[in-house]
Design a protein around this motif. Structure first.
Motif, PDB file in Angstrom:
ATOM      1  N   THR A 185      27.813  73.461  22.781  1.00 57.21           N
ATOM      2  CA  THR A 185      28.615  74.557  22.244  1.00 57.21           C
ATOM      3  C   THR A 185      30.062  74.355  22.668  1.00 57.21           C
ATOM      4  O   THR A 185      30.353  74.269  23.866  1.00 57.21           O
ATOM      5  CB  THR A 185      28.101  75.914  22.742  1.00 57.21           C
ATOM      6  OG1 THR A 185      26.695  76.021  22.461  1.00 57.21           O
ATOM      7  CG2 THR A 185      28.825  77.051  22.055  1.00 57.21           C
ATOM      8  N   ILE A 186      30.949  74.287  21.689  1.00 54.37           N
ATOM      9  CA  ILE A 186      32.380  74.077  21.943  1.00 54.37           C
ATOM     10  C   ILE A 186      33.121  75.367  21.589  1.00 54.37           C
ATOM     11  O   ILE A 186      32.994  75.878  20.478  1.00 54.37           O
ATOM     12  CB  ILE A 186      32.915  72.900  21.110  1.00 54.37           C
ATOM     13  CG1 ILE A 186      32.162  71.617  21.465  1.00 54.37           C
ATOM     14  CG2 ILE A 186      34.406  72.711  21.340  1.00 54.37           C
ATOM     15  CD1 ILE A 186      32.481  70.447  20.540  1.00 54.37           C
ATOM     16  N   PHE A 187      33.893  75.884  22.537  1.00 57.70           N
ATOM     17  CA  PHE A 187      34.700  77.073  22.335  1.00 57.70           C
ATOM     18  C   PHE A 187      36.163  76.659  22.231  1.00 57.70           C
ATOM     19  O   PHE A 187      36.714  76.054  23.175  1.00 57.70           O
ATOM     20  CB  PHE A 187      34.524  78.060  23.492  1.00 57.70           C
ATOM     21  CG  PHE A 187      33.118  78.561  23.685  1.00 57.70           C
ATOM     22  CD1 PHE A 187      32.720  79.775  23.160  1.00 57.70           C
ATOM     23  CD2 PHE A 187      32.198  77.812  24.412  1.00 57.70           C
ATOM     24  CE1 PHE A 187      31.422  80.239  23.345  1.00 57.70           C
ATOM     25  CE2 PHE A 187      30.900  78.262  24.604  1.00 57.70           C
ATOM     26  CZ  PHE A 187      30.524  79.479  24.054  1.00 57.70           C
ATOM     27  N   LEU A 188      36.810  76.997  21.120  1.00 54.96           N
ATOM     28  CA  LEU A 188      38.211  76.675  20.916  1.00 54.96           C
ATOM     29  C   LEU A 188      38.983  77.945  20.564  1.00 54.96           C
ATOM     30  O   LEU A 188      38.515  78.725  19.718  1.00 54.96           O
ATOM     31  CB  LEU A 188      38.372  75.646  19.793  1.00 54.96           C
ATOM     32  CG  LEU A 188      37.731  74.273  20.028  1.00 54.96           C
ATOM     33  CD1 LEU A 188      37.782  73.450  18.755  1.00 54.96           C
ATOM     34  CD2 LEU A 188      38.442  73.535  21.152  1.00 54.96           C
ATOM     35  N   LEU A 195      43.099  71.493  24.905  1.00 56.75           N
ATOM     36  CA  LEU A 195      43.210  72.517  23.860  1.00 56.75           C
ATOM     37  C   LEU A 195      42.890  73.909  24.395  1.00 56.75           C
ATOM     38  O   LEU A 195      42.775  74.864  23.625  1.00 56.75           O
ATOM     39  CB  LEU A 195      42.252  72.185  22.705  1.00 56.75           C
ATOM     40  CG  LEU A 195      42.505  70.866  21.972  1.00 56.75           C
ATOM     41  CD1 LEU A 195      41.437  70.625  20.917  1.00 56.75           C
ATOM     42  CD2 LEU A 195      43.883  70.867  21.333  1.00 56.75           C
ATOM     43  N   ARG A 196      42.716  74.025  25.715  1.00 58.68           N
ATOM     44  CA  ARG A 196      42.381  75.290  26.375  1.00 58.68           C
ATOM     45  C   ARG A 196      41.037  75.836  25.902  1.00 58.68           C
ATOM     46  O   ARG A 196      40.836  77.044  25.829  1.00 58.68           O
ATOM     47  CB  ARG A 196      43.487  76.325  26.159  1.00 58.68           C
ATOM     48  CG  ARG A 196      44.817  75.927  26.772  1.00 58.68           C
ATOM     49  CD  ARG A 196      45.857  77.017  26.619  1.00 58.68           C
ATOM     50  NE  ARG A 196      47.109  76.641  27.253  1.00 58.68           N
ATOM     51  CZ  ARG A 196      48.203  77.412  27.283  1.00 58.68           C
ATOM     52  NH1 ARG A 196      48.166  78.604  26.706  1.00 58.68           N
ATOM     53  NH2 ARG A 196      49.299  77.000  27.879  1.00 58.68           N
ATOM     54  N   GLY A 197      40.148  74.933  25.591  1.00 62.45           N
ATOM     55  CA  GLY A 197      38.803  75.331  25.212  1.00 62.45           C
ATOM     56  C   GLY A 197      37.829  74.984  26.320  1.00 62.45           C
ATOM     57  O   GLY A 197      38.212  74.598  27.427  1.00 62.45           O
ATOM     58  N   ARG A 198      36.554  75.140  26.034  1.00 62.45           N
ATOM     59  CA  ARG A 198      35.524  74.793  27.006  1.00 62.45           C
ATOM     60  C   ARG A 198      34.283  74.293  26.271  1.00 62.45           C
ATOM     61  O   ARG A 198      34.085  74.591  25.088  1.00 62.45           O
ATOM     62  CB  ARG A 198      35.179  75.964  27.917  1.00 62.45           C
ATOM     63  CG  ARG A 198      34.812  77.246  27.210  1.00 62.45           C
ATOM     64  CD  ARG A 198      34.800  78.431  28.173  1.00 62.45           C
ATOM     65  NE  ARG A 198      34.566  79.693  27.479  1.00 62.45           N
ATOM     66  CZ  ARG A 198      33.399  80.256  27.326  1.00 62.45           C
ATOM     67  NH1 ARG A 198      32.320  79.658  27.812  1.00 62.45           N
ATOM     68  NH2 ARG A 198      33.267  81.408  26.701  1.00 62.45           N
ATOM     69  N   LEU A 199      33.472  73.547  26.984  1.00 63.35           N
ATOM     70  CA  LEU A 199      32.270  72.951  26.421  1.00 63.35           C
ATOM     71  C   LEU A 199      31.081  73.350  27.279  1.00 63.35           C
ATOM     72  O   LEU A 199      31.139  73.274  28.509  1.00 63.35           O
ATOM     73  CB  LEU A 199      32.414  71.436  26.358  1.00 63.35           C
ATOM     74  CG  LEU A 199      31.299  70.640  25.682  1.00 63.35           C
ATOM     75  CD1 LEU A 199      31.874  69.431  24.958  1.00 63.35           C
ATOM     76  CD2 LEU A 199      30.284  70.156  26.726  1.00 63.35           C
TER      77      LEU A 199
END
Length: 425
Positions: A416-419, A399-403
């Motif tokens: 912390t999840i960045f979406l 999803l092109r996010g990061r954790l």
């Protein structure tokens, strides 16, 4: 030609420690969570400063220039405020040792006029994109040269016996200013390239491990699942309601078969190719659904779930996969408690990201455990497989996010999840 040779020599003094830092420190990491060694950054920055000051670019009438400001700026940006202050202290001490107090005034004026900018950037430097960092580096280079020219002018007015700059020396200072600014851009681009290559190498290593586990799961899981289903069915048929001992044994066997079934399901989820079906999702709805589903499990574990979820948080993704991410993280947060505890689910939007924070009051983890999370078969739970978090990482990356995980032993863990945000149509 001599000027170009001296500038290239100073660039070597600055670039060599960067490559040395990569060899001594960054090459040790084979994961995507690259850490900075501030002490090594400070030591190498001081090394560059001393070399630049020892072999300056000398102009007629006693005027000399060097690129010492570049390792100070770069060390401050990548190492933090303490590195900037310590390297500047060494610079002033060496300046006094070399030339005495007569050269301290212009150095102090120039330093005070430009150092505030990199100090202000330290807190948000690593959150900037590569293009933005290059723009900031260009601005810092211009600012530093304006500060140097201003220091020379102020020193000339204060010191009545100061030299008189001729047109040739003014041109030389102008060329050195351009060379200094371009050198700072080059060094920042090199630092970012080194960090990016380290991150990509970590991703490739993680991807190889993931592919290995996926192939293993695809080849074994189906073959193991079928006989387990048959065994479970016949055990239920052979169960004798009149014999309490057999009933207890049957329940125990079935519970262990169910646990094996869950493990196989995790492997299959890892082996399945990611679906291409995407849609705009409201994160708040998914989080409320997850907290409702898992609330009974939390009650059994004596854990209270608290939610603080903003509305209109939209992302682009696959509903079952994203729900699985939230379910895995919340379940891990609940299971981190040995006794009574709390789990907070907080969701909000910041700039171009929807941020989901899941915080617990559980046992927490050490730095070594945090660094190993996401690796195949590594888990901190007695009955875990380590596959659930791997699946979570894989879905978030798709999803092109990061954790990001932060934890301290005995202080709980925050995930912390960045979406990336999406617009509602």
């Amino acid at each position: 030609m001599s000027f170009i040779k001296d500038v290239l020599l100073h660039l070597f003094f600055i670039i060599f420690p960067i490559l040395l830092y990569q060899s001594l420190w960054l090459d040790k990491f084979h994961a995507t969570n690259v850490k900075q060694n501030r002490y090594l950054i400070g030591l190498l920055a001081i090394f560059s400063i001393l070399l630049c000051m020892t072999f300056p670019i000398v102009i007629d009438q006693g005027l000399s220039v060097d690129l010492r400001a570049i390792p100070i700026i770069v060390g401050t940006l990548y190492g933090g405020m303490s590195i900037g202050i310590s390297s500047a202290s060494v610079m002033f001490a060496y300046e006094f040792f070399q030339f005495g107090s007569q050269s301290m005034l212009p150095t102090a004026i120039a330093f005070s006029l430009y150092i505030w900018a990199p100090l202000l950037m330290t807190s948000k430097w690593f959150r900037l994109g590569k293009r933005k960092k290059i723009q900031v580096a260009l601005g810092l280079g211009v600012l530093q040269q304006l500060a140097s020219f201003s220091a020379i002018a102020i020193h000339g007015k204060v010191n009545t016996q100061s030299f008189i700059l001729g047109q040739e020396n003014i041109d030389f200072l102008l060329y050195s200013g351009i060379a200094h600014t371009l050198s700072l851009l080059l060094v920042i681009m090199l630092c970012e390239h080194v960090r990016e290559m380290t991150f990509i190498r970590g991703q490739l290593a993680a991807s190889e491990k993931l592919n290995m586990v996926s192939e293993l799961a695809a080849s074994v899981a189906h073959e193991v699942r079928n006989p387990l289903t048959v065994v479970r069915g016949f055990i239920q048929l052979l169960n004798d309601p009149t014999d309490q001992t057999k009933q207890n044994y049957s329940k125990l066997v079935i519970s262990e078969l169910d646990r094996a079934e869950r493990m196989i399901t995790e492997y299959l989820n890892l082996a399945k190719p990611q679906t291409e079906v995407r849609e705009v999702l409201e994160v708040g709805d998914l989080l409320y659904e997850v907290s409702s589903i898992i609330s009974s499990y939390a009650v059994i574990r004596n854990v209270s779930i608290h939610t603080d979820i903003n509305q209109d948080l939209y992302v682009f993704g696959d509903p079952p996969k994203l729900k699985q991410v939230f379910m895995n993280v919340v379940k891990n947060a609940i299971e981190s408690h040995e006794d009574v505890g709390d789990v907070w689910i907080h969701a909000f939007q910041k700039r171009q990201y929807v941020i989901v924070q899941i915080k617990d009051t559980g046992s927490g983890m050490s730095k070594e455990q945090l660094n190993r999370l996401g690796q195949p078969f590594y888990t901190t739970k007695d009955k875990g497989t380590g596959i659930g978090l791997m699946v979570t990482y894989r879905i978030i990356q798709s999803l092109r996010g990061r954790l990001r995980l932060t934890s301290e032993p005995g202080q709980g863990t925050t995930v912390t999840i960045f979406l990336p945000t999406a617009k509602k149509f």
